[in-house]
Design a protein around this motif. Structure first.
Motif, mmCIF file in Angstrom:
data_model
loop_
_atom_site.group_PDB
_atom_site.id
_atom_site.type_symbol
_atom_site.label_atom_id
_atom_site.label_comp_id
_atom_site.label_asym_id
_atom_site.label_seq_id
_atom_site.Cartn_x
_atom_site.Cartn_y
_atom_site.Cartn_z
ATOM 1 N N LYS A 125 0.819 -1.218 0.000
ATOM 2 C CA LYS A 125 0.000 0.000 0.000
ATOM 3 C C LYS A 125 0.853 1.268 0.000
ATOM 4 C CE LYS A 125 -0.610 0.162 5.049
ATOM 5 N NZ LYS A 125 -1.620 0.118 6.141
ATOM 6 N N TYR A 126 2.131 1.122 0.294
ATOM 7 C CA TYR A 126 3.048 2.264 0.307
ATOM 8 C C TYR A 126 3.550 2.621 -1.097
ATOM 9 C CZ TYR A 126 3.199 0.047 4.902
ATOM 10 O OH TYR A 126 2.857 -0.560 6.077
ATOM 11 N N ALA A 127 3.197 1.823 -2.088
ATOM 12 C CA ALA A 127 3.772 1.950 -3.434
ATOM 13 C C ALA A 127 3.050 3.018 -4.255
ATOM 14 C CB ALA A 127 3.744 0.600 -4.140
ATOM 15 N N GLU A 128 3.123 4.250 -3.792
ATOM 16 C CA GLU A 128 2.557 5.366 -4.542
ATOM 17 C C GLU A 128 3.419 5.647 -5.776
ATOM 18 O OE1 GLU A 128 2.548 8.484 -1.655
ATOM 19 O OE2 GLU A 128 0.702 7.790 -0.700
ATOM 20 N N ILE A 129 2.820 6.263 -6.780
ATOM 21 C CA ILE A 129 3.539 6.520 -8.031
ATOM 22 C C ILE A 129 3.459 7.991 -8.401
ATOM 23 C CG2 ILE A 129 3.126 4.180 -8.869
ATOM 24 C CD1 ILE A 129 0.999 5.329 -10.762
ATOM 25 N N LYS A 130 4.497 8.461 -9.106
ATOM 26 C CA LYS A 130 4.517 9.847 -9.583
ATOM 27 C C LYS A 130 5.387 9.941 -10.827
ATOM 28 C CE LYS A 130 6.785 13.106 -7.232
ATOM 29 N NZ LYS A 130 7.071 14.213 -6.266
ATOM 30 N N LEU A 131 4.905 10.661 -11.821
ATOM 31 C CA LEU A 131 5.715 11.022 -12.987
ATOM 32 C C LEU A 131 6.102 12.489 -12.815
ATOM 33 C CD1 LEU A 131 3.887 9.320 -16.020
ATOM 34 C CD2 LEU A 131 5.963 8.568 -14.841
ATOM 35 N N SER A 132 7.330 12.729 -12.410
ATOM 36 C CA SER A 132 7.762 14.068 -11.999
ATOM 37 C C SER A 132 8.540 14.822 -13.076
ATOM 38 C CB SER A 132 8.635 13.950 -10.749
ATOM 39 O OG SER A 132 9.768 13.135 -11.009
ATOM 40 N N GLU A 133 8.684 14.246 -14.256
ATOM 41 C CA GLU A 133 9.591 14.801 -15.257
ATOM 42 C C GLU A 133 9.259 16.234 -15.659
ATOM 43 O OE1 GLU A 133 9.784 10.301 -15.908
ATOM 44 O OE2 GLU A 133 8.304 11.808 -15.293
ATOM 45 N N LEU A 134 7.971 16.562 -15.728
ATOM 46 C CA LEU A 134 7.580 17.901 -16.151
ATOM 47 C C LEU A 134 8.086 18.968 -15.193
ATOM 48 C CD1 LEU A 134 6.024 19.239 -18.468
ATOM 49 C CD2 LEU A 134 3.936 19.088 -17.080
ATOM 50 N N ASN A 135 8.362 18.587 -13.952
ATOM 51 C CA ASN A 135 8.875 19.529 -12.958
ATOM 52 C C ASN A 135 10.198 20.151 -13.363
ATOM 53 O OD1 ASN A 135 7.044 19.840 -10.782
ATOM 54 N ND2 ASN A 135 7.483 17.759 -10.104
ATOM 55 N N VAL A 136 11.005 19.425 -14.126
ATOM 56 C CA VAL A 136 12.312 19.952 -14.522
ATOM 57 C C VAL A 136 12.354 20.296 -16.014
ATOM 58 C CG1 VAL A 136 13.603 18.871 -12.663
ATOM 59 C CG2 VAL A 136 13.221 17.598 -14.779
ATOM 60 N N GLY A 137 11.180 20.390 -16.635
ATOM 61 C CA GLY A 137 11.127 20.882 -18.001
ATOM 62 C C GLY A 137 11.252 19.833 -19.084
ATOM 63 N N ILE A 138 11.204 18.561 -18.697
ATOM 64 C CA ILE A 138 11.181 17.512 -19.722
ATOM 65 C C ILE A 138 9.844 16.793 -19.606
ATOM 66 C CG2 ILE A 138 13.679 17.250 -19.943
ATOM 67 C CD1 ILE A 138 13.599 14.987 -17.947
ATOM 68 N N ALA A 229 14.055 9.168 -26.360
ATOM 69 C CA ALA A 229 15.254 9.557 -25.615
ATOM 70 C C ALA A 229 15.908 10.786 -26.236
ATOM 71 C CB ALA A 229 16.250 8.391 -25.565
ATOM 72 N N LYS A 230 15.881 10.873 -27.552
ATOM 73 C CA LYS A 230 16.448 12.034 -28.239
ATOM 74 C C LYS A 230 15.664 13.295 -27.907
ATOM 75 C CE LYS A 230 18.397 9.538 -32.212
ATOM 76 N NZ LYS A 230 18.304 9.323 -33.687
ATOM 77 N N ILE A 231 14.344 13.178 -27.801
ATOM 78 C CA ILE A 231 13.519 14.336 -27.433
ATOM 79 C C ILE A 231 13.926 14.849 -26.050
ATOM 80 C CG2 ILE A 231 11.182 15.114 -26.871
ATOM 81 C CD1 ILE A 231 10.139 13.096 -28.935
ATOM 82 N N SER A 232 14.012 13.935 -25.088
ATOM 83 C CA SER A 232 14.413 14.327 -23.736
ATOM 84 C C SER A 232 15.825 14.891 -23.724
ATOM 85 C CB SER A 232 14.313 13.131 -22.788
ATOM 86 O OG SER A 232 12.970 12.721 -22.629
ATOM 87 N N GLY A 233 16.701 14.304 -24.548
ATOM 88 C CA GLY A 233 18.074 14.780 -24.616
ATOM 89 C C GLY A 233 18.176 16.202 -25.127
ATOM 90 N N ARG A 234 17.254 16.595 -26.019
ATOM 91 C CA ARG A 234 17.213 17.984 -26.490
ATOM 92 C C ARG A 234 16.630 18.905 -25.432
ATOM 93 N NH1 ARG A 234 15.161 15.613 -31.264
ATOM 94 N NH2 ARG A 234 13.076 16.414 -30.787
ATOM 95 N N LEU A 235 15.536 18.466 -24.825
ATOM 96 C CA LEU A 235 14.844 19.326 -23.857
ATOM 97 C C LEU A 235 15.693 19.623 -22.629
ATOM 98 C CD1 LEU A 235 11.228 17.852 -23.970
ATOM 99 C CD2 LEU A 235 11.938 20.137 -24.698
ATOM 100 N N VAL A 236 16.511 18.664 -22.223
ATOM 101 C CA VAL A 236 17.310 18.872 -21.018
ATOM 102 C C VAL A 236 18.354 19.969 -21.216
ATOM 103 C CG1 VAL A 236 19.195 17.225 -21.444
ATOM 104 C CG2 VAL A 236 18.356 17.578 -19.097
ATOM 105 N N LYS A 242 17.676 24.127 -17.900
ATOM 106 C CA LYS A 242 18.944 24.492 -17.268
ATOM 107 C C LYS A 242 18.709 25.340 -16.022
ATOM 108 C CE LYS A 242 22.052 24.336 -21.279
ATOM 109 N NZ LYS A 242 22.901 25.157 -22.182
ATOM 110 N N GLU A 243 17.778 26.289 -16.123
ATOM 111 C CA GLU A 243 17.469 27.129 -14.973
ATOM 112 C C GLU A 243 16.846 26.308 -13.850
ATOM 113 O OE1 GLU A 243 18.207 30.367 -14.377
ATOM 114 O OE2 GLU A 243 19.421 30.132 -16.178
ATOM 115 N N LYS A 244 15.969 25.380 -14.217
ATOM 116 C CA LYS A 244 15.337 24.521 -13.212
ATOM 117 C C LYS A 244 16.376 23.662 -12.491
ATOM 118 C CE LYS A 244 10.831 24.919 -12.845
ATOM 119 N NZ LYS A 244 10.143 25.025 -11.539
ATOM 120 N N LEU A 245 17.312 23.111 -13.257
ATOM 121 C CA LEU A 245 18.301 22.215 -12.672
ATOM 122 C C LEU A 245 19.264 22.935 -11.739
ATOM 123 C CD1 LEU A 245 19.114 19.898 -15.714
ATOM 124 C CD2 LEU A 245 17.731 19.364 -13.706
#
Length: 249
Positions: A125-138, A229-236, A242-245
């Motif tokens: 029951k502790y296995a909560e999930i989150k997709l957090s990628e948008l938080n850092v701009g990807i 992966a290439k899309i994420s590699g460009r966005l990062v 960069k400002e978020k990181l």
């Protein structure tokens, strides 16, 4: 403890366990080792079914290594970094053995992708999930196909857009990611063991054919996940990211 990936065969069940002291986040070398271990277990005639699990009791997987993420300075490095989870997901997809997920705690980002790429997934029951990628701009581009395959487009887009919040294990069960949710880790472990060992009594060829059937329509994922992966590699490398990181350095 030092990071590791281990494979142990118990009664025909191949238990693949990964661990990293930083909440089971996975740097590139551990992702490569995990993919190799999955391929190896898939080829081992003494392994009838696989259980994917992590060490520790609080977090199943916190996603990719943040230390490596903040050091990306060019597109090629970015593509390689984001290909790490792509390679593991494709190894799980192409493995001829059923993979049972044992999710004992919270899972984030790429960890949700790993849980989604299992063939049968049980959780505490502790296995909560989150997709957090948008938080850092990807975005969850690499894991998106695996997550969408389990949660559907509606469920995947909901947690991808709501990047700040965890969703409960019960929510994940209702959406189809988890098959069962248990009140304790002990109950989870007993259920995983019983289910996995029971599967060892089935015809391996029948299970292999069934897995091929279940994954039909994903044959393009080798190329698709690399493109993602290439899309994420460009966005990062974007100014926004960069400002978020900088906030995390």
């Amino acid at each position: 403890m030092e990071p590791y990936v281990k494979l142990k065969n118990k009664n025909g069940v191949g238990y693949i366990e990964f661990f990293h002291p930083a909440q089971n986040s996975l740097p590139g070398h551990l992702l490569s080792e995990l993919a190799r271990t999955i391929y190896s277990a898939g080829e081992d005639e003494n392994v009838k079914v696989i259980v994917l699990q992590s060490g520790g009791d609080r977090t199943f997987c916190a996603g990719a290594s943040f230390n490596e993420l903040v050091d990306i300075n060019d597109e090629e490095t970015g593509k390689i970094f984001f290909s790490g989870f792509a390679n593991v997901i494709n190894a799980m997809r192409k493995c001829p053995k059923f993979i049972i997920g044992r999710i004992q705690g919270k899972t984030v980002g790429g960890g949700v992708g790993l849980a989604s790429a299992t063939d049968y997934c049980m959780a505490a029951k502790y296995a909560e999930i989150k997709l957090s990628e948008l938080n850092v701009g990807i975005g969850p581009f690499v894991v998106g196909p695996a997550v969408q395959r389990k949660l559907g487009l509606s469920g995947m887009s909901q947690i991808a857009m709501d990047a700040n919040n965890f969703y409960t294990a019960e929510w994940a069960r209702q959406k189809g990611l988890y098959t069962q949710v248990f009140d304790t880790v002990e109950e989870l472990d007993e259920a995983v063991k019983t289910f996995a060992e029971n599967m060892c009594n089935y015809n391996p060829k029948a299970m292999s054919e069934m897995k091929t059937m279940f994954w039909r329509g994903t044959e393009d994922w080798d190329q698709l996940l690399l493109q993602r992966a290439k899309i994420s590699g460009r966005l990062v490398l974007s100014e926004f990211t960069k400002e978020k990181l900088k906030e995390y350095k």
